[in-house]
Design a protein around this motif. Sequence first.
Motif, PDB file in Angstrom:
ATOM      1  N   ASN A  39       0.823  -1.209   0.000  1.00  0.00           N
ATOM      2  CA  ASN A  39       0.000   0.000   0.000  1.00  0.00           C
ATOM      3  C   ASN A  39       0.862   1.267   0.000  1.00  0.00           C
ATOM      4  N   ARG A  40       1.912   1.263   0.822  1.00  0.00           N
ATOM      5  CA  ARG A  40       2.786   2.438   0.877  1.00  0.00           C
ATOM      6  C   ARG A  40       3.581   2.582  -0.413  1.00  0.00           C
ATOM      7  N   ALA A  41       4.045   1.461  -0.952  1.00  0.00           N
ATOM      8  CA  ALA A  41       4.837   1.503  -2.183  1.00  0.00           C
ATOM      9  C   ALA A  41       4.039   2.084  -3.344  1.00  0.00           C
ATOM     10  N   VAL A  42       2.776   1.737  -3.411  1.00  0.00           N
ATOM     11  CA  VAL A  42       1.928   2.168  -4.521  1.00  0.00           C
ATOM     12  C   VAL A  42       1.430   3.596  -4.342  1.00  0.00           C
ATOM     13  N   ASN A  43       1.147   3.971  -3.112  1.00  0.00           N
ATOM     14  CA  ASN A  43       0.478   5.249  -2.876  1.00  0.00           C
ATOM     15  C   ASN A  43       1.374   6.388  -2.401  1.00  0.00           C
ATOM     16  N   GLU A  44       2.621   6.085  -2.065  1.00  0.00           N
ATOM     17  CA  GLU A  44       3.550   7.128  -1.647  1.00  0.00           C
ATOM     18  C   GLU A  44       4.701   7.232  -2.642  1.00  0.00           C
ATOM     19  N   ASN A  45       5.454   8.309  -2.522  1.00  0.00           N
ATOM     20  CA  ASN A  45       6.567   8.540  -3.446  1.00  0.00           C
ATOM     21  C   ASN A  45       7.881   8.054  -2.847  1.00  0.00           C
ATOM     22  N   PHE A  46       8.467   7.036  -3.493  1.00  0.00           N
ATOM     23  CA  PHE A  46       9.770   6.528  -3.113  1.00  0.00           C
ATOM     24  C   PHE A  46      10.650   6.447  -4.352  1.00  0.00           C
ATOM     25  N   ASP A  47      11.953   6.515  -4.143  1.00  0.00           N
ATOM     26  CA  ASP A  47      12.901   6.435  -5.260  1.00  0.00           C
ATOM     27  C   ASP A  47      13.396   5.017  -5.500  1.00  0.00           C
ATOM     28  N   LEU A  48      13.327   4.168  -4.472  1.00  0.00           N
ATOM     29  CA  LEU A  48      13.778   2.781  -4.586  1.00  0.00           C
ATOM     30  C   LEU A  48      13.126   1.978  -3.474  1.00  0.00           C
ATOM     31  N   ILE A  49      12.930   0.669  -3.735  1.00  0.00           N
ATOM     32  CA  ILE A  49      12.323  -0.215  -2.750  1.00  0.00           C
ATOM     33  C   ILE A  49      13.239  -1.407  -2.498  1.00  0.00           C
ATOM     34  N   ILE A  50      13.503  -1.674  -1.216  1.00  0.00           N
ATOM     35  CA  ILE A  50      14.215  -2.881  -0.809  1.00  0.00           C
ATOM     36  C   ILE A  50      13.161  -3.838  -0.279  1.00  0.00           C
ATOM     37  N   LEU A  51      12.997  -4.966  -0.951  1.00  0.00           N
ATOM     38  CA  LEU A  51      11.839  -5.836  -0.726  1.00  0.00           C
ATOM     39  C   LEU A  51      12.269  -7.238  -0.315  1.00  0.00           C
ATOM     40  N   ASP A  52      11.933  -7.634   0.907  1.00  0.00           N
ATOM     41  CA  ASP A  52      12.214  -8.990   1.367  1.00  0.00           C
ATOM     42  C   ASP A  52      11.290  -9.965   0.658  1.00  0.00           C
ATOM     43  N   LEU A  53      11.778 -11.184   0.456  1.00  0.00           N
ATOM     44  CA  LEU A  53      10.985 -12.182  -0.269  1.00  0.00           C
ATOM     45  C   LEU A  53       9.893 -12.791   0.606  1.00  0.00           C
ATOM     46  N   MET A  54      10.243 -13.172   1.822  1.00  0.00           N
ATOM     47  CA  MET A  54       9.299 -13.834   2.717  1.00  0.00           C
ATOM     48  C   MET A  54       8.738 -12.818   3.707  1.00  0.00           C
ATOM     49  N   LEU A  55       7.456 -12.533   3.557  1.00  0.00           N
ATOM     50  CA  LEU A  55       6.803 -11.519   4.381  1.00  0.00           C
ATOM     51  C   LEU A  55       5.437 -12.021   4.851  1.00  0.00           C
ATOM     52  N   PRO A  74      13.349   1.450  -9.198  1.00  0.00           N
ATOM     53  CA  PRO A  74      14.153   0.253  -8.933  1.00  0.00           C
ATOM     54  C   PRO A  74      13.641  -0.537  -7.733  1.00  0.00           C
ATOM     55  N   ILE A  75      13.653  -1.868  -7.879  1.00  0.00           N
ATOM     56  CA  ILE A  75      13.278  -2.768  -6.794  1.00  0.00           C
ATOM     57  C   ILE A  75      14.428  -3.752  -6.565  1.00  0.00           C
ATOM     58  N   LEU A  76      14.940  -3.769  -5.344  1.00  0.00           N
ATOM     59  CA  LEU A  76      16.014  -4.675  -4.950  1.00  0.00           C
ATOM     60  C   LEU A  76      15.418  -5.723  -4.016  1.00  0.00           C
ATOM     61  N   MET A  77      15.404  -6.982  -4.473  1.00  0.00           N
ATOM     62  CA  MET A  77      14.796  -8.045  -3.676  1.00  0.00           C
ATOM     63  C   MET A  77      15.834  -8.698  -2.779  1.00  0.00           C
ATOM     64  N   VAL A  78      15.399  -9.033  -1.558  1.00  0.00           N
ATOM     65  CA  VAL A  78      16.266  -9.654  -0.562  1.00  0.00           C
ATOM     66  C   VAL A  78      15.714 -11.040  -0.227  1.00  0.00           C
ATOM     67  N   THR A  79      16.591 -12.049  -0.261  1.00  0.00           N
ATOM     68  CA  THR A  79      16.169 -13.406   0.061  1.00  0.00           C
ATOM     69  C   THR A  79      17.153 -14.047   1.028  1.00  0.00           C
ATOM     70  N   ALA A  80      16.644 -14.976   1.844  1.00  0.00           N
ATOM     71  CA  ALA A  80      17.494 -15.680   2.798  1.00  0.00           C
ATOM     72  C   ALA A  80      18.022 -16.984   2.218  1.00  0.00           C
ATOM     73  N   LYS A 113      22.841   2.761  -4.502  1.00  0.00           N
ATOM     74  CA  LYS A 113      23.383   3.925  -5.210  1.00  0.00           C
ATOM     75  C   LYS A 113      23.492   3.660  -6.706  1.00  0.00           C
ATOM     76  N   ALA A 114      23.960   2.462  -7.069  1.00  0.00           N
ATOM     77  CA  ALA A 114      24.135   2.133  -8.487  1.00  0.00           C
ATOM     78  C   ALA A 114      22.804   2.148  -9.226  1.00  0.00           C
ATOM     79  N   HIS A 115      21.773   1.547  -8.640  1.00  0.00           N
ATOM     80  CA  HIS A 115      20.470   1.503  -9.316  1.00  0.00           C
ATOM     81  C   HIS A 115      19.819   2.884  -9.384  1.00  0.00           C
ATOM     82  N   LEU A 116      19.966   3.674  -8.359  1.00  0.00           N
ATOM     83  CA  LEU A 116      19.410   5.028  -8.394  1.00  0.00           C
ATOM     84  C   LEU A 116      20.116   5.885  -9.441  1.00  0.00           C
ATOM     85  N   THR A 117      21.428   5.731  -9.537  1.00  0.00           N
ATOM     86  CA  THR A 117      22.186   6.486 -10.539  1.00  0.00           C
ATOM     87  C   THR A 117      21.729   6.141 -11.942  1.00  0.00           C
ATOM     88  N   ARG A 118      21.581   4.843 -12.209  1.00  0.00           N
ATOM     89  CA  ARG A 118      21.154   4.408 -13.543  1.00  0.00           C
ATOM     90  C   ARG A 118      19.730   4.880 -13.838  1.00  0.00           C
TER      91      ARG A 118
END
Length: 230
Positions: A39-55, A74-80, A113-118
């Motif tokens: 909900n926050r990702a869709v309705n608020e303004n962000f420059d990048l999202i770090i997203l865990d896989l298991m939530l 950009p979306i950076l996914m995090v997995t264990a 930083k790299a993904h935001l720059t690109r």
Amino acid sequence: MERVLIIEDNNDIAELEKDYLNVNNFDVVITNDGEVGLNRAVNENFDLIILDLMLPKKSGFEICKEIRKVKEIPILMVTAKKEDIDKIRGLGIGADDYIVKPFSPNELVARVKAHLTRYQRLTKNNTSGMKQKIIIGELAIFPEELRVFIGDNEIKLPHKEFELLYFLAANPNKVFSKEFLFDELWHMEAIGDVSTVTVHIKRLREKIEKDTSNPKYIETVWGAGYRFKK
């Protein structure tokens, strides 16, 4: 100040990520719940999202797909689990990158930083009027609008897929190795994975080619790389 949304149910990890990003002048918001995070990702303004896989309540896969319907940031996914990397690559969910726990906080910051720059470079170029539209057969690419069409049908592409397609189409009939494309478009040789290029090519073909086994536009040159046919 650039805003980063962390969707992570492990509060210790989320706070560590936030601390390192804060030190590097990022404004960070944390949410521990999948539904709230979406909900926050869709309705608020962000420059990048770090997203865990298991939530809880909604998985990272589901969240990524929903975000991609409305936003190209950009979306950076995090997995264990390393086994999940193939899922992230193969499902074509639109993630720009992935990182496996445990990871160095400095590596996370470097990737952010790299993904935001690109991404910023791409969006800046697309408002400068410098890039020209490309029309080849039924394929039409409009860089100023970040839009792609096959005939009358618009094809939705995440920004990295768009950037890769535009680069290849702007340099037709030239062969580019995976290593060159990765260095040119990701600028992350030390911390990335050239197989990322293969995944993005696969996703592009699924979206713009009628027959992925016999592509009309993006051709594999075995042992050398890829070529955009014109």
